[in-house]
Scaffold this motif. Structure first.
Motif, short mmCIF file in Angstrom:
data_model
loop_
_atom_site.label_atom_id
_atom_site.label_comp_id
_atom_site.label_asym_id
_atom_site.label_seq_id
_atom_site.Cartn_x
_atom_site.Cartn_y
_atom_site.Cartn_z
N VAL A 88 0.83 -1.20 0.00
CA VAL A 88 0.00 0.00 0.00
C VAL A 88 0.86 1.25 0.00
N HIS A 89 1.81 1.32 0.94
CA HIS A 89 2.64 2.53 1.04
C HIS A 89 3.88 2.48 0.13
N GLY A 90 4.24 1.29 -0.32
CA GLY A 90 5.42 1.16 -1.17
C GLY A 90 5.10 1.00 -2.64
N HIS A 91 3.91 1.31 -3.04
CA HIS A 91 3.49 1.15 -4.44
C HIS A 91 4.35 2.04 -5.36
N PRO A 92 4.68 1.55 -6.56
CA PRO A 92 5.50 2.34 -7.49
C PRO A 92 4.89 3.71 -7.85
N SER A 93 3.57 3.82 -7.76
CA SER A 93 2.92 5.11 -8.06
C SER A 93 3.00 6.07 -6.88
N TYR A 138 -8.05 1.18 -4.50
CA TYR A 138 -6.75 1.68 -4.06
C TYR A 138 -6.48 2.89 -4.95
N GLU A 139 -6.23 4.03 -4.32
CA GLU A 139 -6.05 5.25 -5.09
C GLU A 139 -4.76 5.97 -4.73
N THR A 140 -4.29 6.78 -5.68
CA THR A 140 -3.10 7.59 -5.47
C THR A 140 -3.44 8.77 -4.57
N ALA A 141 -2.43 9.53 -4.19
CA ALA A 141 -2.64 10.71 -3.35
C ALA A 141 -3.54 11.74 -4.04
N THR A 142 -3.58 11.71 -5.37
CA THR A 142 -4.44 12.65 -6.12
C THR A 142 -5.84 12.11 -6.37
N GLY A 143 -6.13 10.90 -5.89
CA GLY A 143 -7.46 10.34 -6.04
C GLY A 143 -7.68 9.48 -7.26
N ASP A 144 -6.64 9.25 -8.06
CA ASP A 144 -6.77 8.38 -9.23
C ASP A 144 -6.80 6.92 -8.78
N THR A 145 -7.73 6.15 -9.33
CA THR A 145 -7.84 4.73 -8.98
C THR A 145 -6.75 3.94 -9.68
N ILE A 146 -6.02 3.16 -8.88
CA ILE A 146 -4.99 2.27 -9.42
C ILE A 146 -5.56 0.86 -9.58
N LEU A 147 -6.34 0.45 -8.60
CA LEU A 147 -6.86 -0.91 -8.57
C LEU A 147 -8.12 -0.92 -7.72
N SER A 148 -9.03 -1.81 -8.05
CA SER A 148 -10.21 -1.98 -7.21
C SER A 148 -10.45 -3.46 -7.02
N GLY A 149 -11.29 -3.78 -6.05
CA GLY A 149 -11.58 -5.17 -5.79
C GLY A 149 -12.57 -5.33 -4.66
N MET A 150 -12.53 -6.53 -4.06
CA MET A 150 -13.43 -6.86 -2.97
C MET A 150 -12.65 -7.69 -1.96
N ASP A 151 -12.88 -7.43 -0.68
CA ASP A 151 -12.32 -8.26 0.37
C ASP A 151 -13.45 -9.02 1.03
#
Length: 124
Positions: free
Chosen positions: A61-66, A90-103
């Motif tokens: 989460v915190h070590g993502h390449p983005s 899961y979104e970047t600091a600017t609010g862009d979605t990188i990935l979504s899913g379900m837990d």
């Protein structure tokens, strides 16, 4: 409905733990939401214990390449019994979605999560 509300509380504390960059605060939040012997099935494999969850948060989460991002719950909690599921992104600091899913999580009678199964991405 009561189950869903209490499960949502544990899930929201877990989500809050993923957002904090302070390791002490993260550990405190996880101790409130997640059992010490939690089984965590993530995209990188299976881990056991809060440390496995903390490592996932730190590395993925915190070590993502983005750059550091955050997990956001995107659906209500659906809890048919002791299992619950919820959608996330899961979104970047600017609010862009990188990935979504379900837990899918298993919640104990004490109200803490003792199993987490992460489903990332769509099934299309």
């Amino acid at each position: 409905m009561v189950e869903e509300d209490s499960y949502a509380k544990a899930i929201d504390v877990f989500v809050e733990a993923t957002a904090t960059r302070d390791p002490e605060r993260r550990a405190t939040l996880l101790s409130r939401a997640v059992a010490a012997d939690v089984v965590f099935w993530g995209p990188l494999g299976r881990g056991v214990g809060r440390e496995a969850v903390e490592d996932f948060i730190t590395e993925v989460v915190h070590g993502h390449p983005s750059g550091p991002g955050r997990l956001v719950r995107t659906t209500r909690v659906d809890a048919p019994g002791e299992w619950a599921r919820f959608g996330w992104r899961y979104e970047t600091a600017t609010g862009d979605t990188i990935l979504s899913g379900m837990d899918v999580v298993h919640v104990t009678a004490r109200g803490d999560i003792d199993e987490i199964i992460v489903f990332a991405g769509s099934l299309t």
